[in-house]
Structure formats: C-alpha cells, structure tokens
Motif scaffolding. Structure first.
Motif, PDB file in Angstrom:
ATOM      1  N   TRP A 153      59.992 -14.577  24.415  1.00  0.00           N
ATOM      2  CA  TRP A 153      58.567 -14.309  24.585  1.00  0.00           C
ATOM      3  C   TRP A 153      58.081 -15.077  25.807  1.00  0.00           C
ATOM      4  N   PHE A 154      57.129 -14.495  26.533  1.00  0.00           N
ATOM      5  CA  PHE A 154      56.527 -15.153  27.690  1.00  0.00           C
ATOM      6  C   PHE A 154      55.187 -15.761  27.301  1.00  0.00           C
ATOM      7  N   LYS A 155      54.997 -17.016  27.702  1.00  0.00           N
ATOM      8  CA  LYS A 155      53.704 -17.678  27.514  1.00  0.00           C
ATOM      9  C   LYS A 155      52.820 -17.319  28.703  1.00  0.00           C
ATOM     10  N   LEU A 156      51.587 -16.940  28.422  1.00  0.00           N
ATOM     11  CA  LEU A 156      50.643 -16.572  29.461  1.00  0.00           C
ATOM     12  C   LEU A 156      49.793 -17.777  29.868  1.00  0.00           C
ATOM     13  N   ARG A 157      49.044 -17.625  30.930  1.00  0.00           N
ATOM     14  CA  ARG A 157      48.226 -18.728  31.447  1.00  0.00           C
ATOM     15  C   ARG A 157      47.221 -19.258  30.432  1.00  0.00           C
ATOM     16  N   ASP A 158      46.714 -18.388  29.578  1.00  0.00           N
ATOM     17  CA  ASP A 158      45.700 -18.818  28.605  1.00  0.00           C
ATOM     18  C   ASP A 158      46.309 -19.363  27.312  1.00  0.00           C
ATOM     19  N   GLY A 159      47.649 -19.433  27.243  1.00  0.00           N
ATOM     20  CA  GLY A 159      48.313 -19.983  26.070  1.00  0.00           C
ATOM     21  C   GLY A 159      48.760 -18.946  25.060  1.00  0.00           C
ATOM     22  N   SER A 215      48.874 -14.655  19.532  1.00  0.00           N
ATOM     23  CA  SER A 215      48.523 -16.080  19.560  1.00  0.00           C
ATOM     24  C   SER A 215      49.743 -16.990  19.486  1.00  0.00           C
ATOM     25  N   ALA A 216      50.877 -16.452  19.049  1.00  0.00           N
ATOM     26  CA  ALA A 216      52.131 -17.206  18.922  1.00  0.00           C
ATOM     27  C   ALA A 216      53.286 -16.264  19.266  1.00  0.00           C
ATOM     28  N   PRO A 217      54.458 -16.815  19.556  1.00  0.00           N
ATOM     29  CA  PRO A 217      55.595 -15.964  19.933  1.00  0.00           C
ATOM     30  C   PRO A 217      56.223 -15.239  18.738  1.00  0.00           C
ATOM     31  N   SER A 218      55.400 -14.447  18.063  1.00  0.00           N
ATOM     32  CA  SER A 218      55.834 -13.722  16.881  1.00  0.00           C
ATOM     33  C   SER A 218      54.905 -12.537  16.656  1.00  0.00           C
ATOM     34  N   HIS A 219      55.455 -11.436  16.202  1.00  0.00           N
ATOM     35  CA  HIS A 219      54.613 -10.297  15.845  1.00  0.00           C
ATOM     36  C   HIS A 219      54.266 -10.339  14.355  1.00  0.00           C
ATOM     37  N   ASP A 254      49.312 -19.052  43.642  1.00  0.00           N
ATOM     38  CA  ASP A 254      48.869 -19.916  42.553  1.00  0.00           C
ATOM     39  C   ASP A 254      50.040 -20.561  41.820  1.00  0.00           C
ATOM     40  N   GLY A 255      51.256 -20.263  42.219  1.00  0.00           N
ATOM     41  CA  GLY A 255      52.424 -20.906  41.638  1.00  0.00           C
ATOM     42  C   GLY A 255      52.971 -20.278  40.375  1.00  0.00           C
ATOM     43  N   TYR A 256      52.351 -19.239  39.847  1.00  0.00           N
ATOM     44  CA  TYR A 256      52.827 -18.617  38.617  1.00  0.00           C
ATOM     45  C   TYR A 256      53.769 -17.451  38.901  1.00  0.00           C
ATOM     46  N   PRO A 257      54.874 -17.366  38.145  1.00  0.00           N
ATOM     47  CA  PRO A 257      55.721 -16.181  38.258  1.00  0.00           C
ATOM     48  C   PRO A 257      54.989 -14.982  37.655  1.00  0.00           C
ATOM     49  N   ARG A 258      55.394 -13.789  38.024  1.00  0.00           N
ATOM     50  CA  ARG A 258      54.727 -12.573  37.576  1.00  0.00           C
ATOM     51  C   ARG A 258      55.639 -11.721  36.704  1.00  0.00           C
ATOM     52  N   GLY A 259      55.019 -10.878  35.893  1.00  0.00           N
ATOM     53  CA  GLY A 259      55.720  -9.894  35.094  1.00  0.00           C
ATOM     54  C   GLY A 259      54.971  -8.583  35.154  1.00  0.00           C
ATOM     55  N   VAL A 260      55.689  -7.477  34.944  1.00  0.00           N
ATOM     56  CA  VAL A 260      55.086  -6.146  34.945  1.00  0.00           C
ATOM     57  C   VAL A 260      55.332  -5.515  33.581  1.00  0.00           C
ATOM     58  N   VAL A 261      54.288  -5.007  32.956  1.00  0.00           N
ATOM     59  CA  VAL A 261      54.408  -4.361  31.650  1.00  0.00           C
ATOM     60  C   VAL A 261      55.097  -3.015  31.837  1.00  0.00           C
ATOM     61  N   ILE A 280      51.086  -9.302  35.200  1.00  0.00           N
ATOM     62  CA  ILE A 280      50.528 -10.435  34.463  1.00  0.00           C
ATOM     63  C   ILE A 280      51.156 -11.745  34.937  1.00  0.00           C
ATOM     64  N   ASP A 281      50.378 -12.824  34.817  1.00  0.00           N
ATOM     65  CA  ASP A 281      50.859 -14.166  35.158  1.00  0.00           C
ATOM     66  C   ASP A 281      51.622 -14.728  33.970  1.00  0.00           C
ATOM     67  N   LEU A 282      52.788 -15.274  34.231  1.00  0.00           N
ATOM     68  CA  LEU A 282      53.609 -15.898  33.192  1.00  0.00           C
ATOM     69  C   LEU A 282      53.713 -17.386  33.492  1.00  0.00           C
ATOM     70  N   VAL A 283      53.761 -18.201  32.450  1.00  0.00           N
ATOM     71  CA  VAL A 283      53.906 -19.643  32.624  1.00  0.00           C
ATOM     72  C   VAL A 283      55.356 -20.055  32.404  1.00  0.00           C
ATOM     73  N   CYS A 284      55.898 -19.628  31.252  1.00  0.00           N
ATOM     74  CA  CYS A 284      57.262 -19.983  30.891  1.00  0.00           C
ATOM     75  C   CYS A 284      57.723 -19.051  29.772  1.00  0.00           C
ATOM     76  N   LYS A 285      58.968 -19.216  29.328  1.00  0.00           N
ATOM     77  CA  LYS A 285      59.495 -18.387  28.246  1.00  0.00           C
ATOM     78  C   LYS A 285      59.950 -19.267  27.088  1.00  0.00           C
ATOM     79  N   VAL A 286      59.859 -18.706  25.884  1.00  0.00           N
ATOM     80  CA  VAL A 286      60.253 -19.408  24.663  1.00  0.00           C
ATOM     81  C   VAL A 286      61.032 -18.451  23.779  1.00  0.00           C
ATOM     82  N   CYS A 287      61.712 -19.000  22.794  1.00  0.00           N
ATOM     83  CA  CYS A 287      62.362 -18.177  21.775  1.00  0.00           C
ATOM     84  C   CYS A 287      61.343 -17.909  20.678  1.00  0.00           C
TER      85      CYS A 287
END
Length: 118
Positions: free
Chosen positions: A95-101, A59-63, A42-49, A78-85
C-alpha cells in the motif's frame, strides 16, 4: 574457406554489437534504483491510477476495518510518501501512504518513481 572466415567475423561483429547495446542500456536501468527519486519540485515520488474505476482512499493500509476516505479517478497522478505492507489485494500486499496520511493499494496504482519503504 573464405566464406567460413567471413561468417565467423560477421558473427563476432554482431555479438559485439549486441553486447555494446546491452551495456549502453545499463544507465537507464540504474535510474530506477533507490536513491534516484525524481523531485518534481516538492520531493515526492508520483503514482498514476491505472484501475478503470479509480482507486479507493483508505484511512489505513487495509480494505477491511479501515475508513473509506474517497476515490481517485483513473489516470490521475498522485503524490506518494512511502510504501507499507497491508492487506492483500488480488495478490499485492503493498500500500502507498499519501501526503495526508491516508493510503491506496498499490494494486491499482503504478508508481512512476522509486517509492521508499516507510
């Protein structure tokens, strides 16, 4: 005299073997470079918890100030889309952005593939 020449030749052969071993390992290191994302169909990179208690989905890259959306358990892939600060979590501000945003902190997720920046 013969022993000295023999030992120098042995040392030279051992050095060549070490260098040859390092050179043969170079392609494996190159596989982790940008542009070498595995496509798992499906083209998405993966991550393991990796955290014992799993990782919170936000909901945002912050706790702080973001909505809690759930939890992904330890060893889940889990499927990852991209990474952000985002906000720092124990020394890691990625933080990793997931497929659902939604987002998960990279502090508790080991990326299996190269993850591009958003």
């Amino acid at each position: 005299m013969f022993n000295g020449v023999f030992h120098r030749k042995s040392a030279l052969i051992a050095s060549v073997a070490v260098v040859a071993g390092l050179l043969s390992a170079a392609p494996a290191a190159a596989a982790a470079q940008p542009g070498s994302v595995k496509t798992w169909g499906d083209g998405y990179p993966r991550g393991v918890v990796v955290a014992k208690g799993g990782v919170n989905i936000r909901s945002a890259p912050s706790h702080v100030g973001s909505t809690w959306r759930g939890n992904v358990g330890r060893s889940e892939v889990i499927d990852l889309v991209c990474k952000v600060c985002g906000t720092d979590v124990l020394g890691n501000g990625i933080w990793f952005k997931l497929r659902d945003g939604d987002y998960v902190t990279a502090r508790y997720v080991k990326n299996v593939d190269y993850v591009p920046w958003c």
